[in-house]
Design a protein around this motif. Structure first.
Motif, PDB file in Angstrom:
ATOM      1  N   ASP A   1      19.287  25.828  16.544  1.00 17.22           N
ATOM      2  CA  ASP A   1      17.878  25.786  16.168  1.00 17.22           C
ATOM      3  C   ASP A   1      16.992  25.569  17.390  1.00 17.22           C
ATOM      4  O   ASP A   1      15.989  26.270  17.572  1.00 17.22           O
ATOM      5  N   SER A   2      17.347  24.625  18.239  1.00 19.91           N
ATOM      6  CA  SER A   2      16.549  24.346  19.444  1.00 19.91           C
ATOM      7  C   SER A   2      16.512  25.542  20.385  1.00 19.91           C
ATOM      8  O   SER A   2      15.463  25.889  20.926  1.00 19.91           O
ATOM      9  N   THR A   3      17.657  26.167  20.576  1.00 17.15           N
ATOM     10  CA  THR A   3      17.730  27.345  21.441  1.00 17.15           C
ATOM     11  C   THR A   3      16.883  28.473  20.872  1.00 17.15           C
ATOM     12  O   THR A   3      16.148  29.152  21.606  1.00 17.15           O
ATOM     13  N   THR A   4      16.967  28.664  19.578  1.00 18.64           N
ATOM     14  CA  THR A   4      16.169  29.706  18.925  1.00 18.64           C
ATOM     15  C   THR A   4      14.687  29.440  19.108  1.00 18.64           C
ATOM     16  O   THR A   4      13.910  30.348  19.425  1.00 18.64           O
ATOM     17  N   ARG A   5      14.271  28.201  18.902  1.00 18.89           N
ATOM     18  CA  ARG A   5      12.854  27.848  19.057  1.00 18.89           C
ATOM     19  C   ARG A   5      12.366  28.118  20.484  1.00 18.89           C
ATOM     20  O   ARG A   5      11.233  28.566  20.682  1.00 18.89           O
ATOM     21  N   MET A   6      13.240  27.877  21.470  1.00 13.40           N
ATOM     22  CA  MET A   6      12.854  28.164  22.863  1.00 13.40           C
ATOM     23  C   MET A   6      12.649  29.661  23.072  1.00 13.40           C
ATOM     24  O   MET A   6      11.684  30.080  23.709  1.00 13.40           O
ATOM     25  N   PHE A   7      13.568  30.471  22.541  1.00 13.82           N
ATOM     26  CA  PHE A   7      13.430  31.920  22.688  1.00 13.82           C
ATOM     27  C   PHE A   7      12.177  32.439  21.979  1.00 13.82           C
ATOM     28  O   PHE A   7      11.457  33.283  22.511  1.00 13.82           O
ATOM     29  N   VAL A   8      11.924  31.929  20.777  1.00 15.31           N
ATOM     30  CA  VAL A   8      10.736  32.356  20.037  1.00 15.31           C
ATOM     31  C   VAL A   8       9.474  31.986  20.809  1.00 15.31           C
ATOM     32  O   VAL A   8       8.558  32.799  20.968  1.00 15.31           O
ATOM     33  N   ALA A   9       9.425  30.756  21.317  1.00 17.22           N
ATOM     34  CA  ALA A   9       8.255  30.313  22.083  1.00 17.22           C
ATOM     35  C   ALA A   9       8.081  31.150  23.351  1.00 17.22           C
ATOM     36  O   ALA A   9       6.966  31.535  23.700  1.00 17.22           O
ATOM     37  N   LEU A  10       9.176  31.437  24.028  1.00 17.54           N
ATOM     38  CA  LEU A  10       9.123  32.250  25.235  1.00 17.54           C
ATOM     39  C   LEU A  10       8.603  33.649  24.931  1.00 17.54           C
ATOM     40  O   LEU A  10       7.746  34.179  25.649  1.00 17.54           O
ATOM     41  N   MET A  11       9.074  34.234  23.844  1.00 15.00           N
ATOM     42  CA  MET A  11       8.650  35.589  23.496  1.00 15.00           C
ATOM     43  C   MET A  11       7.179  35.626  23.075  1.00 15.00           C
ATOM     44  O   MET A  11       6.498  36.619  23.288  1.00 15.00           O
ATOM     45  N   LYS A  12       6.677  34.533  22.488  1.00 14.69           N
ATOM     46  CA  LYS A  12       5.266  34.466  22.107  1.00 14.69           C
ATOM     47  C   LYS A  12       4.373  34.198  23.312  1.00 14.69           C
ATOM     48  O   LYS A  12       3.258  34.703  23.400  1.00 14.69           O
ATOM     49  N   GLU A  13       4.858  33.402  24.246  1.00 17.67           N
ATOM     50  CA  GLU A  13       4.075  32.971  25.399  1.00 17.67           C
ATOM     51  C   GLU A  13       3.873  34.083  26.421  1.00 17.67           C
ATOM     52  O   GLU A  13       2.796  34.238  26.971  1.00 17.67           O
ATOM     53  N   ASP A  14       4.931  34.824  26.671  1.00 17.12           N
ATOM     54  CA  ASP A  14       4.884  35.820  27.744  1.00 17.12           C
ATOM     55  C   ASP A  14       5.249  37.192  27.191  1.00 17.12           C
ATOM     56  O   ASP A  14       6.369  37.390  26.718  1.00 17.12           O
ATOM     57  N   PRO A  15       4.315  38.147  27.262  1.00 19.59           N
ATOM     58  CA  PRO A  15       4.610  39.482  26.730  1.00 19.59           C
ATOM     59  C   PRO A  15       5.766  40.178  27.445  1.00 19.59           C
ATOM     60  O   PRO A  15       6.376  41.092  26.895  1.00 19.59           O
ATOM     61  N   HIS A  16       6.081  39.744  28.648  1.00 19.67           N
ATOM     62  CA  HIS A  16       7.170  40.363  29.401  1.00 19.67           C
ATOM     63  C   HIS A  16       8.524  39.712  29.106  1.00 19.67           C
ATOM     64  O   HIS A  16       9.546  40.185  29.577  1.00 19.67           O
ATOM     65  N   ALA A  17       8.502  38.633  28.321  1.00 22.44           N
ATOM     66  CA  ALA A  17       9.741  37.906  28.034  1.00 22.44           C
ATOM     67  C   ALA A  17      10.754  38.784  27.306  1.00 22.44           C
ATOM     68  O   ALA A  17      11.944  38.727  27.605  1.00 22.44           O
ATOM     69  N   ARG A  18      10.292  39.595  26.374  1.00 23.16           N
ATOM     70  CA  ARG A  18      11.213  40.458  25.627  1.00 23.16           C
ATOM     71  C   ARG A  18      11.925  41.422  26.575  1.00 23.16           C
ATOM     72  O   ARG A  18      13.128  41.629  26.478  1.00 23.16           O
ATOM     73  N   ASP A  19      11.176  41.984  27.528  1.00 23.47           N
ATOM     74  CA  ASP A  19      11.795  42.887  28.501  1.00 23.47           C
ATOM     75  C   ASP A  19      12.797  42.135  29.374  1.00 23.47           C
ATOM     76  O   ASP A  19      13.885  42.640  29.649  1.00 23.47           O
TER      77      ASP A  19
ATOM     78  N   THR B   1      18.688  28.919  10.806  1.00 21.90           N
ATOM     79  CA  THR B   1      18.686  27.499  11.136  1.00 21.90           C
ATOM     80  C   THR B   1      17.734  26.713  10.248  1.00 21.90           C
ATOM     81  O   THR B   1      17.940  25.520  10.038  1.00 21.90           O
ATOM     82  N   ASP B   2      16.730  27.363   9.693  1.00 22.80           N
ATOM     83  CA  ASP B   2      15.879  26.687   8.715  1.00 22.80           C
ATOM     84  C   ASP B   2      16.694  26.294   7.481  1.00 22.80           C
ATOM     85  O   ASP B   2      16.355  25.335   6.789  1.00 22.80           O
ATOM     86  N   LEU B   3      17.754  27.038   7.212  1.00 23.98           N
ATOM     87  CA  LEU B   3      18.631  26.746   6.087  1.00 23.98           C
ATOM     88  C   LEU B   3      19.847  25.919   6.496  1.00 23.98           C
ATOM     89  O   LEU B   3      20.674  25.570   5.652  1.00 23.98           O
ATOM     90  N   GLY B   4      19.978  25.648   7.802  1.00 26.62           N
ATOM     91  CA  GLY B   4      21.129  24.902   8.285  1.00 26.62           C
ATOM     92  C   GLY B   4      22.397  25.733   8.354  1.00 26.62           C
ATOM     93  O   GLY B   4      23.500  25.207   8.281  1.00 26.62           O
ATOM     94  N   LEU B   5      22.245  27.048   8.506  1.00 29.05           N
ATOM     95  CA  LEU B   5      23.384  27.969   8.531  1.00 29.05           C
ATOM     96  C   LEU B   5      23.506  28.648   9.886  1.00 29.05           C
ATOM     97  O   LEU B   5      22.507  28.871  10.558  1.00 29.05           O
ATOM     98  N   VAL B   6      24.716  28.989  10.263  1.00 29.59           N
ATOM     99  CA  VAL B   6      24.908  29.798  11.468  1.00 29.59           C
ATOM    100  C   VAL B   6      25.654  31.095  11.172  1.00 29.59           C
ATOM    101  O   VAL B   6      25.639  32.010  11.982  1.00 29.59           O
ATOM    102  N   ALA B   7      26.271  31.215   9.996  1.00 24.18           N
ATOM    103  CA  ALA B   7      27.041  32.415   9.652  1.00 24.18           C
ATOM    104  C   ALA B   7      26.214  33.700   9.714  1.00 24.18           C
ATOM    105  O   ALA B   7      26.708  34.719  10.215  1.00 24.18           O
ATOM    106  N   PRO B   8      24.951  33.712   9.250  1.00 27.74           N
ATOM    107  CA  PRO B   8      24.182  34.960   9.354  1.00 27.74           C
ATOM    108  C   PRO B   8      23.960  35.408  10.803  1.00 27.74           C
ATOM    109  O   PRO B   8      23.880  36.605  11.086  1.00 27.74           O
TER     110      PRO B   8
END
Length: 163
Positions: free
Chosen positions: A58-76, A112-119
């Motif tokens: 969950d923490s790692t995902t939140r970092m990636f989401v924040a990075l992708m929102k913060e910097d338009p070049h992050a996805r590239d 991770t909002d559901l507490g799952l990692v299988a998906p």
């Protein structure tokens, strides 16, 4: 260096539960793989350890989401470094690598909002199979329709009953 989990037969857990759980707790991963005859193995760990795993994802995902929102070049940037984490993406078209990245992050966020990692594991598995197809040019051409060969066009509709 990866630390392997302790291993035991499921019958050991049934016959000697205290000793088996002690082996689990003494392992660096705080888990034990339980082998079952003719069935899928089980992995026994503490509830706290399982919650830690979901929290890390969950923490790692939140970092990636924040990075992708913060910097338009992050996805590239993330798309360019993806082959370090997933070497098989080299077989995917560039657009598909970006689609994989977005789907992975979106799925991780929802899971991770559901507490799952299988998906999350399922998304990785599906994209890996897609890369396997692209790694075989003949199969990729056949499945993407680039080499239709003896394609006779659309099949006619079946006749109605009684015609």
């Amino acid at each position: 260096m990866t630390t392997l989990p302790a291993e035991a037969n499921f019958s050991e857990l049934i016959n000697r539960p205290t000793a088996t759980v002690h082996r689990m707790q003494g392992n660096a991963r705080k888990g034990i793989r339980l082998h079952r005859r003719g069935e899928e193995d089980l992995y026994l760990t503490t509830a706290a350890r399982a919650e830690e795993v979901v929290q890390v994802v969950d923490s790692t995902t939140r970092m990636f989401v924040a990075l992708m929102k913060e910097d338009p070049h992050a996805r590239d940037l993330l798309t360019r470094v993806f082959p370090s984490a997933f070497p098989w993406v080299r077989f995917l078209p560039q657009k598909s690598v970006q689609e994989f990245l977005v789907e992975l992050v979106d799925t991780a966020k929802a899971s991770t909002d559901l507490g799952l990692v299988a998906p999350i594991a399922q998304v990785i598995t599906e994209w890996k199979h897609t890369a396997e197809i692209y790694a075989d040019p003949a199969l990729a051409a056949q499945l993407t329709g680039e080499d239709l060969g003896d394609d006779y066009g659309p099949a006619p509709l079946p006749l109605a009953v009684g015609e």
